[in-house]
Design a protein around this motif. Structure first.
Motif, short mmCIF file in Angstrom:
data_model
loop_
_atom_site.label_atom_id
_atom_site.label_comp_id
_atom_site.label_asym_id
_atom_site.label_seq_id
_atom_site.Cartn_x
_atom_site.Cartn_y
_atom_site.Cartn_z
N VAL A 21 -26.93 39.38 -20.72
CA VAL A 21 -26.83 38.84 -19.36
C VAL A 21 -25.40 38.40 -19.07
CG1 VAL A 21 -27.50 36.90 -17.89
CG2 VAL A 21 -29.25 38.20 -19.12
N VAL A 26 -27.37 39.73 -14.58
CA VAL A 26 -28.83 39.74 -14.56
C VAL A 26 -29.40 41.06 -14.04
CG1 VAL A 26 -30.83 38.71 -13.40
CG2 VAL A 26 -29.09 37.25 -14.40
N VAL A 29 -29.66 44.13 -16.56
CA VAL A 29 -30.34 43.97 -17.85
C VAL A 29 -31.85 44.10 -17.68
CG1 VAL A 29 -30.81 42.37 -19.76
CG2 VAL A 29 -28.51 42.48 -18.76
N TYR A 54 -34.05 33.52 -16.95
CA TYR A 54 -32.83 34.29 -16.69
C TYR A 54 -32.91 35.09 -15.39
CZ TYR A 54 -30.62 33.46 -21.24
OH TYR A 54 -30.00 32.88 -22.32
N VAL A 56 -34.39 38.10 -15.27
CA VAL A 56 -34.28 39.53 -15.59
C VAL A 56 -35.64 40.21 -15.45
CG1 VAL A 56 -32.37 39.16 -17.19
CG2 VAL A 56 -34.71 39.17 -18.07
#
Length: 229
Positions: A21, A26, A29, A54, A56
Motif C-alpha cells: 500500500v 490503495v 493493491v 486499509y 483495499v
C-alpha cells in the motif's frame, strides 16, 4: 492494479500489505485470502477487518477441496492435535521432515492461483510473507529462498515475463518483519496468528510462540493481546 498480496490476516501478510500500500497506493493493491479447509476462520475474519482498515479490495478463494486428503493438523479434516510447542521442539522429532502444521505445497498452490488472478487484474507483482524463521530446519520448505527463487522464475516465465513474485522478508526473521511493520504503523491489533480458533490466542502453539518472541524482541507488547482479540 499493480500488486496482489497473498493475505491471511496474520502478522507477515499484513506487513506485506502495508508495504504494498505504501509503495503503490490503495487503489493499485489487491488482497487475496484463501480458505484451504483450516479448522477455524479467525484469520480470514481478521483479513476482512484489515482490508477494510486499509481500504483495499479483497478477493477470496476456496481451495479446500485440494487439501481434503491431507492429514495436516491445521485442517478440519484431520484428527491430529495441533502441537503446543515451539517449532524448534517440533523439529527435533521430525527427523528433517516438515512440521505437522505444514500444509502440502500450500505456498506453491497459493502462488500459482494468485498468478492467474493477478494477471487477470493487470498486476505486475505478487507479494507473500515467507520469512527465514519459517524456512529454518525445513519446517516449512515452501518458505525457503530456494523455493522462492524457483516459483518466481516459473511464474515470470509462465506469465510471458509479465508477473514476478516478491517475498520481501525471505532473508529476515519474524522479529525483523515486526520491526518493519511497526515503522509502517501496521494494524497488528487486528491480526490473528494462532492455530486455534478460540476467543483469544492460545499462546502455546508454534505460531503464537514465534509471534510473542517477535514483538518482545522489538520491546513492545503484542497489540492484539493488549486489545484482547
Amino acid at each position: 492494479m499493480k500488486a496482489l498480496v497473498l493475505f491471511s490476516g496474520g502478522v507477515d501478510s499484513t506487513t506485506c500489505l502495508g508495504i504494498a500500500v505504501k509503495k503503490y497506493g490503495v487503489k493499485e493493491v489487491l488482497a487475496l485470502s484463501v480458505f484451504y479447509g483450516q479448522k477455524h476462520s479467525k484469520e480470514l475474519e481478521a483479513a476482512d477487518k484489515i482490508a477494510a482498515h486499509y481500504g483495499v479490495q479483497l478477493k477470496k478463494l476456496d481451495l479446500a477441496i485440494i487439501f481434503a486428503d491431507s492429514d495436516c493438523s491445521l485442517l478440519a479434516s484431520s484428527d491430529k492435535e495441533i502441537p503446543m510447542e515451539s517449532y524448534s521442539e517440533q523439529l527435533r522429532k521430525t527427523d528433517g521432515a516438515p512440521v505437522s502444521t505444514y500444509v502440502p505445497f500450500r505456498n506453491g498452490l497459493f502462488l500459482s492461483s494468485a498468478a492467474s488472478i493477478a494477471l487477470s487484474h493487470g498486476c505486475e507483482v505478487i507479494y507473500y510473507g515467507a520469512h527465514s524463521d519459517d524456512a529454518a530446519g525445513n519446517a516449512y520448505p515452501d518458505c525457503s529462498s530456494d523455493f522462492n527463487d524457483a516459483i518466481n522464475r516459473a511464474i515470470y516465465i509462465g506469465s510471458g515475463c509479465q508477473l514476478r513474485v516478491e517475498a520481501p522478508f525471505i532473508g529476515l526473521t519474524k522479529a525483523q518483519v515486526v520491526k518493519k511493520g511497526l515503522e509502517l504503523n501496521v494494524p497488528y491489533e487486528l491480526t490473528w496468528s494462532c492455530y486455534e480458533g478460540d476467543c483469544s490466542p492460545c499462546g502455546k502453539c508454534g505460531t503464537c510462540i514465534d509471534r510473542a518472541a517477535a514483538f518482545a524482541a522489538n520491546g513492545v507488547a503484542d497489540p492484539a493481546l493488549a486489545k484482547g482479540v
